[in-house]
Design a protein around this motif. Structure first.
Motif, mmCIF file in Angstrom:
data_model
loop_
_atom_site.group_PDB
_atom_site.id
_atom_site.type_symbol
_atom_site.label_atom_id
_atom_site.label_comp_id
_atom_site.label_asym_id
_atom_site.label_seq_id
_atom_site.Cartn_x
_atom_site.Cartn_y
_atom_site.Cartn_z
ATOM 1 N N UNK A 214 0.843 -1.200 0.000
ATOM 2 C CA UNK A 214 0.000 0.000 0.000
ATOM 3 C C UNK A 214 0.876 1.247 0.000
ATOM 4 N N UNK A 215 0.596 2.168 -0.932
ATOM 5 C CA UNK A 215 1.396 3.385 -1.091
ATOM 6 C C UNK A 215 0.483 4.610 -1.027
ATOM 7 N N UNK A 216 0.858 5.572 -0.189
ATOM 8 C CA UNK A 216 0.192 6.877 -0.172
ATOM 9 C C UNK A 216 0.744 7.690 -1.340
ATOM 10 N N UNK A 217 -0.098 8.007 -2.303
ATOM 11 C CA UNK A 217 0.359 8.738 -3.498
ATOM 12 C C UNK A 217 0.760 10.174 -3.165
ATOM 13 N N UNK A 218 0.296 10.673 -2.032
ATOM 14 C CA UNK A 218 0.419 12.072 -1.582
ATOM 15 C C UNK A 218 -0.359 13.043 -2.466
ATOM 16 N N UNK A 219 -1.172 12.508 -3.381
ATOM 17 C CA UNK A 219 -1.956 13.335 -4.301
ATOM 18 C C UNK A 219 -3.393 12.846 -4.360
ATOM 19 N N UNK A 220 -4.120 13.341 -5.313
ATOM 20 C CA UNK A 220 -5.518 12.991 -5.534
ATOM 21 C C UNK A 220 -5.841 13.276 -6.999
ATOM 22 N N UNK A 221 -7.005 12.802 -7.455
ATOM 23 C CA UNK A 221 -7.519 13.179 -8.769
ATOM 24 C C UNK A 221 -6.579 12.701 -9.885
ATOM 25 N N UNK A 222 -6.342 13.519 -10.888
ATOM 26 C CA UNK A 222 -5.512 13.076 -12.022
ATOM 27 C C UNK A 222 -4.050 12.908 -11.608
ATOM 28 N N UNK A 223 -3.616 13.617 -10.570
ATOM 29 C CA UNK A 223 -2.247 13.438 -10.084
ATOM 30 C C UNK A 223 -2.044 12.021 -9.544
ATOM 31 N N UNK A 224 -3.055 11.468 -8.900
ATOM 32 C CA UNK A 224 -3.030 10.069 -8.477
ATOM 33 C C UNK A 224 -3.045 9.157 -9.699
ATOM 34 N N UNK A 225 -3.823 9.517 -10.690
ATOM 35 C CA UNK A 225 -3.931 8.697 -11.904
ATOM 36 C C UNK A 225 -2.597 8.526 -12.615
ATOM 37 N N UNK A 226 -1.784 9.585 -12.636
ATOM 38 C CA UNK A 226 -0.479 9.483 -13.296
ATOM 39 C C UNK A 226 0.333 8.330 -12.699
ATOM 40 N N UNK A 227 0.313 8.210 -11.379
ATOM 41 C CA UNK A 227 1.047 7.123 -10.725
ATOM 42 C C UNK A 227 0.411 5.772 -11.029
ATOM 43 N N UNK A 228 -0.912 5.722 -11.000
ATOM 44 C CA UNK A 228 -1.623 4.469 -11.270
ATOM 45 C C UNK A 228 -1.348 3.981 -12.693
ATOM 46 N N UNK A 229 -1.439 4.873 -13.664
ATOM 47 C CA UNK A 229 -1.251 4.487 -15.065
ATOM 48 C C UNK A 229 0.192 4.074 -15.358
ATOM 49 N N UNK A 230 1.134 4.822 -14.807
ATOM 50 C CA UNK A 230 2.542 4.459 -15.020
ATOM 51 C C UNK A 230 2.852 3.124 -14.353
ATOM 52 N N UNK A 231 2.272 2.864 -13.191
ATOM 53 C CA UNK A 231 2.465 1.578 -12.517
ATOM 54 C C UNK A 231 1.884 0.443 -13.355
ATOM 55 N N UNK A 232 0.680 0.657 -13.867
ATOM 56 C CA UNK A 232 0.034 -0.377 -14.684
ATOM 57 C C UNK A 232 0.851 -0.682 -15.937
ATOM 58 N N UNK A 233 1.366 0.354 -16.574
ATOM 59 C CA UNK A 233 2.171 0.156 -17.785
ATOM 60 C C UNK A 233 3.492 -0.538 -17.468
ATOM 61 N N UNK A 234 4.057 -0.225 -16.311
ATOM 62 C CA UNK A 234 5.299 -0.885 -15.901
ATOM 63 C C UNK A 234 5.076 -2.375 -15.677
ATOM 64 N N UNK A 235 3.976 -2.702 -15.009
ATOM 65 C CA UNK A 235 3.643 -4.110 -14.755
ATOM 66 C C UNK A 235 3.410 -4.838 -16.073
ATOM 67 N N UNK A 236 2.698 -4.195 -16.979
ATOM 68 C CA UNK A 236 2.427 -4.806 -18.291
ATOM 69 C C UNK A 236 3.715 -5.029 -19.079
ATOM 70 N N UNK A 237 4.723 -4.202 -18.820
ATOM 71 C CA UNK A 237 6.011 -4.333 -19.507
ATOM 72 C C UNK A 237 6.924 -5.357 -18.828
ATOM 73 N N UNK A 238 6.414 -5.977 -17.763
ATOM 74 C CA UNK A 238 7.188 -7.026 -17.101
ATOM 75 C C UNK A 238 8.125 -6.548 -16.016
ATOM 76 N N UNK A 239 7.944 -5.306 -15.563
ATOM 77 C CA UNK A 239 8.793 -4.770 -14.501
ATOM 78 C C UNK A 239 8.498 -5.473 -13.179
ATOM 79 N N UNK A 240 9.508 -5.555 -12.325
ATOM 80 C CA UNK A 240 9.316 -6.109 -10.984
ATOM 81 C C UNK A 240 8.607 -5.090 -10.111
#
Length: 281
Positions: free
Chosen positions: A114-140
């Motif tokens: 569990x990670x506190x993004x320290x943000x909300x709204x679209x600023x939170x989304x940037x972290x969520x989307x980049x994380x999802x893309x990293x996982x899809x790319x096979x990142x640990x």
């Protein structure tokens, strides 16, 4: 290597297409308006919420997902052996991250991060989307967390509040400051940074709004911006025009302009808007 799934809360600003494409799980908050409760994004949408907020006698209240709700989601998602990366809104606006952490301890603390993004709204989304893309790319998980940290460091979230009543009622601004601001018709520029909500500018009339927009457009023009979010409360036409201004500067820059989440709208009130972006080094 076990699969990593991404979880967030409904304060996030994501399109339905983004949620589906990246298989993101969104745990909803609860909204209470004049004694009636709604599940955010399930039985009330954002436009309906704004209309009900206009008509409500009291300031709407938002409630974090209960521990049991998180635990149920976590158990379901980890049943196949998957790990979870849970990105929540800033602790300064909600206890959501604490609920998620307690649920993770109950279910499987070794598999749920569990990670506190320290943000909300679209600023939170940037972290969520980049994380999802990293996982899809096979990142640990470690590599994904490093990417999320970098996005967080490079994110800017500033907003204009044109009527401070909701912030004052919600206890987000001191009452004395609030009374003075209301008397003088003050508009405030706020910034979310390191989990804090701070006033970074103020002034009367539209001058402060125009200055804020010009400043943000200048930043977007001159920095290596990767994505922009415009979130607002009940001023779609003006924000569509602002989106056009950004595209005049950088035609290919992704911009999502959308009614903000009930969590934000409750505190900022009608007419508020945020310009949110993140940059690449």
């Amino acid at each position: 290597m076990s699969k990593i799934k991404i979880v967030t809360d409904s304060s996030v600003q994501l399109t339905a297409e983004e949620i589906k494409q990246h298989n993101i799980t969104v745990v909803p908050l609860t909204i209470t308006i004049d004694g009636k409760s709604y599940v955010d994004g399930v039985d009330i949408d954002r436009e309906t919420f704004v209309q009900k907020m206009k008509e409500s006698e009291d300031l709407p209240k938002t409630s974090q997902p209960p521990i049991g709700q998180f635990a149920e989601v976590f158990e379901e998602l980890t049943a196949d052996g998957s790990e979870l990366l849970v990105l929540t809104m800033t602790k300064s606006l909600s206890g959501t991250v604490d609920s998620a952490r307690q649920a993770a301890e109950m279910v499987n603390p070794d598999k749920i991060h569990v990670v506190d993004s320290t943000f909300i709204d679209r600023a939170l989304s940037f972290q969520v989307l980049e994380a999802a893309q990293a996982v899809e790319a096979g990142k640990t998980l470690e590599e994904t967390l490093a990417i999320v940290d970098k996005v967080r460091e490079n994110t800017q979230l500033q907003l204009v509040v044109v009527n401070l009543d909701n912030l004052i009622k919600g206890g987000r601004l001191g009452k004395v400051t609030g009374r003075i601001a209301t008397m003088l018709n003050i508009k405030a520029v706020l910034e979310v940074k390191d989990s804090n909500l701070d006033i970074v500018g103020r002034g009367r009339g539209q001058k402060v709004v125009k200055q804020f927009i010009n400043d943000r457009l200048d930043k977007i023009k001159n920095e290596n911006v990767k994505g922009v979010g415009i979130s607002y409360v009940d001023i779609k036409d003006q924000m569509d025009a602002l989106t056009d201004q950004i595209h005049e500067i950088k035609p290919d820059l992704p911009v999502l302009s959308y009614e903000t989440t009930p969590v934000v709208a409750t505190h900022t009130g009608l007419g508020a808007f945020a310009i949110i972006y993140y940059t690449e080094d």
